[in-house]
Design an enzyme around this catalytic site. Structure first.
Site, PDB file in Angstrom:
ATOM      1  N   GLU A  69      -6.969 -12.445   6.240  1.00 43.14           N
ATOM      2  CA  GLU A  69      -5.968 -11.827   7.124  1.00 43.14           C
ATOM      3  C   GLU A  69      -6.511 -11.942   8.548  1.00 43.14           C
ATOM      4  O   GLU A  69      -5.936 -12.598   9.396  1.00 43.14           O
ATOM      5  CB  GLU A  69      -5.739 -10.361   6.708  1.00 43.14           C
ATOM      6  CG  GLU A  69      -4.723  -9.619   7.581  1.00 43.14           C
ATOM      7  CD  GLU A  69      -4.592  -8.128   7.206  1.00 43.14           C
ATOM      8  OE1 GLU A  69      -5.508  -7.586   6.560  1.00 43.14           O
ATOM      9  OE2 GLU A  69      -3.560  -7.518   7.586  1.00 43.14           O
ATOM     10  N   ASP A 101       2.693  -2.528   4.510  1.00 43.11           N
ATOM     11  CA  ASP A 101       2.797  -1.107   4.891  1.00 43.11           C
ATOM     12  C   ASP A 101       4.129  -0.907   5.611  1.00 43.11           C
ATOM     13  O   ASP A 101       4.174  -0.764   6.842  1.00 43.11           O
ATOM     14  CB  ASP A 101       1.639  -0.729   5.817  1.00 43.11           C
ATOM     15  CG  ASP A 101       0.288  -0.953   5.164  1.00 43.11           C
ATOM     16  OD1 ASP A 101      -0.133  -0.110   4.361  1.00 43.11           O
ATOM     17  OD2 ASP A 101      -0.331  -2.015   5.439  1.00 43.11           O
ATOM     18  N   HIS A 156       0.883  -1.170   0.000  1.00 42.85           N
ATOM     19  CA  HIS A 156       0.000   0.000   0.000  1.00 42.85           C
ATOM     20  C   HIS A 156       0.915   1.212   0.000  1.00 42.85           C
ATOM     21  O   HIS A 156       1.653   1.424   0.965  1.00 42.85           O
ATOM     22  CB  HIS A 156      -0.894   0.007   1.236  1.00 42.85           C
ATOM     23  CG  HIS A 156      -1.736  -1.229   1.370  1.00 42.85           C
ATOM     24  ND1 HIS A 156      -3.032  -1.297   0.923  1.00 42.85           N
ATOM     25  CD2 HIS A 156      -1.448  -2.469   1.868  1.00 42.85           C
ATOM     26  CE1 HIS A 156      -3.519  -2.512   1.151  1.00 42.85           C
ATOM     27  NE2 HIS A 156      -2.569  -3.243   1.719  1.00 42.85           N
ATOM     28  N   HIS A 196      -8.038  -8.495  -0.375  1.00 38.19           N
ATOM     29  CA  HIS A 196      -7.536  -8.951   0.919  1.00 38.19           C
ATOM     30  C   HIS A 196      -8.569  -9.944   1.459  1.00 38.19           C
ATOM     31  O   HIS A 196      -9.773  -9.629   1.502  1.00 38.19           O
ATOM     32  CB  HIS A 196      -7.427  -7.790   1.899  1.00 38.19           C
ATOM     33  CG  HIS A 196      -6.243  -6.896   1.678  1.00 38.19           C
ATOM     34  ND1 HIS A 196      -5.980  -6.295   0.481  1.00 38.19           N
ATOM     35  CD2 HIS A 196      -5.252  -6.508   2.528  1.00 38.19           C
ATOM     36  CE1 HIS A 196      -4.870  -5.572   0.599  1.00 38.19           C
ATOM     37  NE2 HIS A 196      -4.403  -5.688   1.831  1.00 38.19           N
TER      38      HIS A 196
HETATM   39  N1  HPA Z   1      -5.109  -4.927   5.559  1.00 39.59           N
HETATM   40  C1  HPA Z   1      -6.222  -4.317   5.176  1.00 39.59           C
HETATM   41  N2  HPA Z   1      -6.236  -3.062   4.727  1.00 39.59           N
HETATM   42  C2  HPA Z   1      -5.083  -2.404   4.634  1.00 39.59           C
HETATM   43  C3  HPA Z   1      -3.909  -2.993   5.021  1.00 39.59           C
HETATM   44  C4  HPA Z   1      -3.920  -4.332   5.495  1.00 39.59           C
HETATM   45  O1  HPA Z   1      -2.893  -4.941   5.866  1.00 39.59           O
HETATM   46  N3  HPA Z   1      -2.941  -2.072   4.812  1.00 39.59           N
HETATM   47  C5  HPA Z   1      -3.531  -0.978   4.305  1.00 39.59           C
HETATM   48  N4  HPA Z   1      -4.839  -1.176   4.209  1.00 39.59           N
HETATM   49 ZN    ZN Z   2      -2.524  -5.079   2.624  1.00 41.40          ZN
END
Ligand code: HPA
Ligand code: ZN
Length: 337
Positions: free
Chosen positions: A200, A279, A19, A197
């Site tokens: 996670e 990030d 990101h 995503h």
């Molecule tokens: N997960 C979800 N959204 C995000 C992330 C992440 O690791 N980093 C920036 N936006």
């Molecule tokens: Zn991410």
């Protein structure tokens, strides 16, 4: 053989989960805060870094969106991207597919064009300066309504020749992929690649939805897919790339110790895993650091490290010829070192 860190830094690699707003280092945050006269609630770089202690994804997102408030001009976005590419170059990166979050900026009143024009300028300059190629992936914020992502896709119309794909990020729990079925369908109709995503913090069911409803080309993270053996087998069978981010997983308490990270297990299972930084300004390491610390923590073999580098190209959205060229460069590097 050169020591592990030197070997990894020299290994050609691509970053597929980054990101760009998450590459904003505190020093640059202060610089932009000064030049744009935007106040930030910190007095020093040390104070900013001390605030980067997270116990889950939402803790991080709250501070990440706050950090993005200092980004006001095309020049800010270009400078931020260039700083990232300089780090990627030092880490042996040859290609990057970078996420950006238009709604984070348009919701603050910036025109859609500011972030994307600045990023495209930075990407072009990085190719000239470092020979690093890159592609842009536009992410929708899943905590917002689908109507917002549909508006964002509409704003992006004049840029669709310079946007490779769309993604889905922000708060995962309670915001399943199915919430965005229509906007992803529209994106697919426009020929865009699809990422999301999933897994996670969210359950394996969200990975199923990303595959069946969004028709993803890649899964970002995907850790929790391992809880479902049939799903894992499907990901292997369909050759779906997972863009895994070990230091992010550690900082956001997806794993409590890097030694417990599933990266080696993923490779053992035959999953097409890649190693990325997510990030890096917030999670304490760029791509090479992610490779090195993971390799040390879970004892990746040299062949496994090389596989991760190859997967980063085979899982990319580059054309087949470029992929073959990059994979050959990984093989040549591995043969020589
Ligand atoms: N997960 C979800 N959204 C995000 C992330 C992440 O690791 N980093 C920036 N936006
Ligand atoms: Zn991410």
């Amino acid at each position: 053989m050169a020591d592990l860190a030197t070997f990894i830094r020299g290994l050609p690699k691509a970053e597929l989960h980054l990101h760009i707003e998450g590459s904003l280092e505190p020093e640059q945050m202060f610089e932009f805060s000064r030049r744009n006269k935007i106040a930030i609630p910190f007095r020093s770089v040390e104070e900013v870094r001390a605030a980067y202690a997270f116990s889950n994804l939402q803790d991080f997102l709250d501070i990440y969106y706050q950090g993005a408030n200092v980004l006001m001009t095309e020049e800010d976005f270009r400078d931020m991207a260039l700083a990232y590419f300089a780090r990627l170059n030092a880490d042996g990166g040859r290609h990057a597919e970078i996420f950006f979050d238009p709604e984070t900026h348009t919701d603050r009143g910036l025109p859609f064009s500011v972030a994307i024009d600045g990023l495209l300028a930075g990407m072009k300059e990085a190719e000239k300066t470092y020979g690093i190629t890159s592609k842009l992936i536009m992410c929708f914020l899943r905590h917002l309504d689908e109507s917002s992502s549909l508006r964002t896709l509409k704003s992006a119309e004049p840029y669709l020749d310079r946007i490779t794909g769309v993604g889905l990020d922000s708060s995962e729990k309670g915001h399943p992929p199915s919430k965005f079925a229509r906007v992803f369908q529209a994106a697919r109709e426009r020929g865009l690649k699809i990422c999301a995503h999933a897994g996670e913090e969210g359950p394996p069911a969200y990975v199923h939805e990303a595959l069946d409803i969004l028709h993803v080309d890649r899964i970002d993270h995907g850790n929790r897919a391992l809880e479902d053996a049939a799903l894992t087998q499907r990901l292997v069978r369909e050759g779906i790339t997972l863009t895994v981010c070990p230091l992010s997983n550690l900082k956001l308490c997806v794993v409590m110790d890097l030694r417990d990270h599933p990266m080696k297990r993923m490779l053992d299972l035959g999953l097409r895993a890649t190693c990325n930084s997510d990030d890096p300004a917030y999670f304490g390491g760029y791509i090479a650091e992610n490779f090195i610390r993971t390799a040390e923590a879970v004892n990746l073999s040299r062949d496994e490290i090389v596989t991760l580098a190859k997967n980063s190209f085979t899982g990319s959205f580059l054309d087949a010829e470029s992929i073959a060229k990059h994979v050959a460069s990984v093989d040549a590097y591995a043969a020589k070192h």
